[in-house]
Design a protein around this motif. Structure first.
Motif, mmCIF file in Angstrom:
data_model
loop_
_atom_site.group_PDB
_atom_site.id
_atom_site.type_symbol
_atom_site.label_atom_id
_atom_site.label_comp_id
_atom_site.label_asym_id
_atom_site.label_seq_id
_atom_site.Cartn_x
_atom_site.Cartn_y
_atom_site.Cartn_z
ATOM 1 N N TYR A 262 -4.243 42.765 -7.005
ATOM 2 C CA TYR A 262 -4.220 41.956 -8.224
ATOM 3 C C TYR A 262 -4.685 42.801 -9.410
ATOM 4 C CZ TYR A 262 -3.930 37.618 -5.453
ATOM 5 O OH TYR A 262 -3.547 36.614 -4.604
ATOM 6 N N PRO B 9 0.607 40.682 -9.325
ATOM 7 C CA PRO B 9 0.063 39.446 -9.890
ATOM 8 C C PRO B 9 -1.163 39.763 -10.741
ATOM 9 C CG PRO B 9 -0.567 39.644 -7.592
ATOM 10 C CD PRO B 9 0.365 40.784 -7.873
ATOM 11 N N ARG C 20 3.539 35.348 -11.487
ATOM 12 C CA ARG C 20 2.333 35.283 -10.648
ATOM 13 C C ARG C 20 1.098 35.584 -11.488
ATOM 14 N NH1 ARG C 20 2.658 38.909 -5.554
ATOM 15 N NH2 ARG C 20 3.685 40.415 -6.956
ATOM 16 N N VAL D 39 -0.002 32.154 -4.661
ATOM 17 C CA VAL D 39 0.376 33.243 -5.562
ATOM 18 C C VAL D 39 1.007 34.412 -4.814
ATOM 19 C CG1 VAL D 39 -0.436 34.832 -7.336
ATOM 20 C CG2 VAL D 39 -1.488 32.573 -7.136
#
Length: 620
Positions: free
Chosen positions: A426, A397, A476, A620
């Motif tokens: 992330y 993501p 995402r 997410v």
């Protein structure tokens, strides 16, 4: 592959990352002691240090943040600034480190005070304040032992005035008046008579910034884009003639041209001069990275270069020379190295890190630096951005983290929250969309007023670029930003609702009309220069406000704000939350009663980002 290569990278919770410390804002005392700010207690306080790596001593113990610290040039005493609950109504205080005694210098909590420096004899201080009229700033001078009404009003202003220091003979002050982020004027103020001499007559928008007295008090050095320049360059004004002329700058940047500036040049974004030693330091902003030049001034306008300081690649600023002008301190940060105070030997360029701001036990080699990328947007321009990707298998993501300002710039400095997100899988994408500073005047004006939504289209282009990146999971992608960046989040969610998995709006603008109506009186004129005025552009401002396009939102939203925010009133958060809920959007709101425009207290930052993490984990 060795066993150590195969070992999984350790992960740490958000509390640990938010306990990473920063040391910055250094000031050299007359005896060589260094004062600086450090947030070891959770909010920045005053500390001192007398040798590199020595154990520092803490001198203030307030619950509120200290905003700056400045040594007297003659005595073992300091001035520091502090507001209350993030309200930005800064007050000035005197501190004697040897006794721990502090006392109020201004004691007018309803007014803002902007520090203007010590006189060279240490007998007086100068500042600007809106104590007479909340919408404008005046210039005051006060004896070192005075307080409150003891300050003498030297001249009345009719706008946003700041001071750039006393002349070498302490008879004059440099005054800068800002009309917008791209338009300023500089004047010389006679302290005794109150007479102002305007140095920078001009038409249109011209930047005159970072003004500093030359060694003899007969020249002023500054950075400007006066003339046909697109980017800021180093210049001097000869006070005997009023003539402004460029100062020759050593350095060859042709191999790294600024592709967003018509000149192809990078901005010189600050200059500091030591009067007695006749030395100066100026910084160049090269694609966000700071490059320093140190030199001597054997004659006005002539710079003889000295060795370049050996600093980590990143950002640096806040120069403070020592009493002899042989060293200077500054704050330095890199994307993978937290902020610390470094001291540079002027003659050799040798640089030493004096402070040891802790990393909360997180190994420094786990911090990830970004890649500088450029992506195409709708009109053929290429937008610069920093892209940080975790070292994991498969797609990840992405948080598109949008800076505020809008005339600001995301630069490769340290961010504990960014490192947390990377550590937890992330990627973080940080674009400098049109309107960002650092790339020249033309680029900075591309989003003015009626072109506001073009910068939001640059965010759409960023997501399109991310969709083509092999490391990215296109389903995402999160929009996150603070202040004006919060507006950009809300606008991206309402203009391009299908692109996002979630949005996080921190102290953001939901409605430009109510924002301008309710922001601090001292800020309204400056903000209208960028966004458009209530008198002439109200219909346009209403049309682009996310609150009036909320029916398009389809993405879970988290809104965070400070109740005492003087810039973007908390009402902006309340109205967007209410309207989003009415649309059936999953929405959360978190307001801190003891914060302003952002979150300064450690416990609040921990709660805020812990809740952001939980929100992203859910959606997410």
């Amino acid at each position: 592959m060795t066993d150590s290569d195969a070992r999984p990278r350790p992960t740490f919770d958000i509390d640990r990352y938010l306990n990473i410390r920063s040391a910055y804002g250094a000031s050299f005392g007359p005896d060589g002691t260094l004062a600086f700010l450090m947030d070891t207690t959770g909010v920045p306080q005053v500390w001192t240090l007398d040798a590199p790596g020595a154990w520092p001593e803490q001198h203030t113990f307030f619950d509120e943040r200290v905003t700056f610290v400045s040594w007297s040039p003659e005595r073992p005493e300091l001035v520091f600034g502090m507001d209350e609950g993030g309200n930005e109504r800064e007050q000035l205080f005197a501190l004697t480190p040897s006794t721990g005694e502090s006392r109020a210098l201004t004691a007018m909590p309803e007014a803002k005070h902007r520090w203007g420096g010590w006189s060279h004899d240490g007998e007086r201080i100068a500042f600007t304040s809106n104590r007479r009229d909340e919408a404008v700033f005046d210039v005051y001078v006060q004896g070192r032992e005075g307080a409150g009404d003891d300050a003498r009003l030297v001249t009345e202003g009719d706008g946003w005035l700041t001071l750039d220091g006393w002349s070498p003979d302490d008879s004059r002050l440099l005054v800068t008046e800002a009309y917008s982020n791209f338009d300023q004027d500089v004047s010389v103020l006679d302290v005794e008579s109150g007479e102002l001499r305007h140095l920078t007559p001009h038409e249109g928008s011209v930047r005159y910034q970072s003004a500093s007295w030359g060694p003899d008090g007969e020249n002023v050095y500054l950075v400007t884009d006066d003339g046909d320049a697109d980017t800021l360059y180093l210049a001097r004004i000869d006070l005997s003639t009023g003539e402004l002329s460029p100062v020759a700058v050593e350095g060859d940047y042709e191999d790294r041209p600024n592709r967003n500036s018509p000149d192809g040049d990078w901005e010189v974004d600050g200059v500091a001069v030591d009067h007695d030693a006749r030395r100066l330091v100026f910084s160049r902003n090269v694609d966000g990275y700071t490059e320093l030049t140190v030199g001597e001034l054997p004659a006005p306008g002539r710079v003889d270069p000295l060795p370049t300081p050996d600093l980590p690649p990143g950002t640096a600023g806040g120069v403070s020379f020592d009493d002899a002008g042989d060293r200077f301190a500054l704050s330095a940060s890199a994307a993978a190295d937290n902020t610390n105070v470094h001291v540079v030997d002027v003659r050799s360029g040798e640089t030493e890190r004096w402070t040891r701001a802790a990393t909360a036990g997180i190994p420094r080699d786990t911090f990830v630096g970004p890649e500088l990328v450029h992506y195409p947007t709708f009109d053929g321009r290429e937008i610069p951005a920093y892209f940080s990707v975790p070292d994991t298998e498969g797609t990840v993501p992405v948080i598109v983290d949008i800076h505020g300002g809008p005339e600001s710039q995301r630069r490769p400095s340290f961010s504990a929250t960014k490192q947390y997100f990377i550590n937890h899988g992330y990627a973080v994408f940080e674009p400098n969309v049109r309107g960002s500073s650092g790339y020249g005047k033309a680029y900075g004006h591309l989003d003015d007023v009626e072109n506001r939504m073009d910068s939001v289209a640059d965010i759409e282009a960023a997501v399109e670029w991310l969709h083509d990146h092999p490391a990215v999971d296109p389903d995402r992608i999160v929009a996150m930003g603070g202040s004006y960046g919060g507006f950009m989040v809300l606008a991206a969610l309402t203009e391009y609702p299908d692109l996002w998995a979630a949005g996080v709006d921190i102290v953001g603008i939901a409605n430009f009309v109510t924002f301008l109506e309710n922001t601090g009186d001292w800020r309204r004129k400056l903000r209208e220069a960028e966004y458009g005025s209530l008198a002439e552009d109200r219909e346009f401002l209403e049309r682009i406000s996310p609150i009036n396009n909320i029916e398009h939102i389809a993405t879970p939203l988290f809104v965070l704000h400070g109740a005492n925010d003087p810039r973007v009133p908390v009402s902006e958060a309340h109205q967007i939350v209410e309207e989003a809920r009415d649309q059936g959007v999953p929405v959360r709101e978190l307001v801190f009663d003891d914060e302003g425009h952002g979150f300064s207290k450690l416990e609040n930052r921990i709660e805020a980002y812990r809740e952001i993490v939980a929100f992203l984990d859910e959606h997410v």
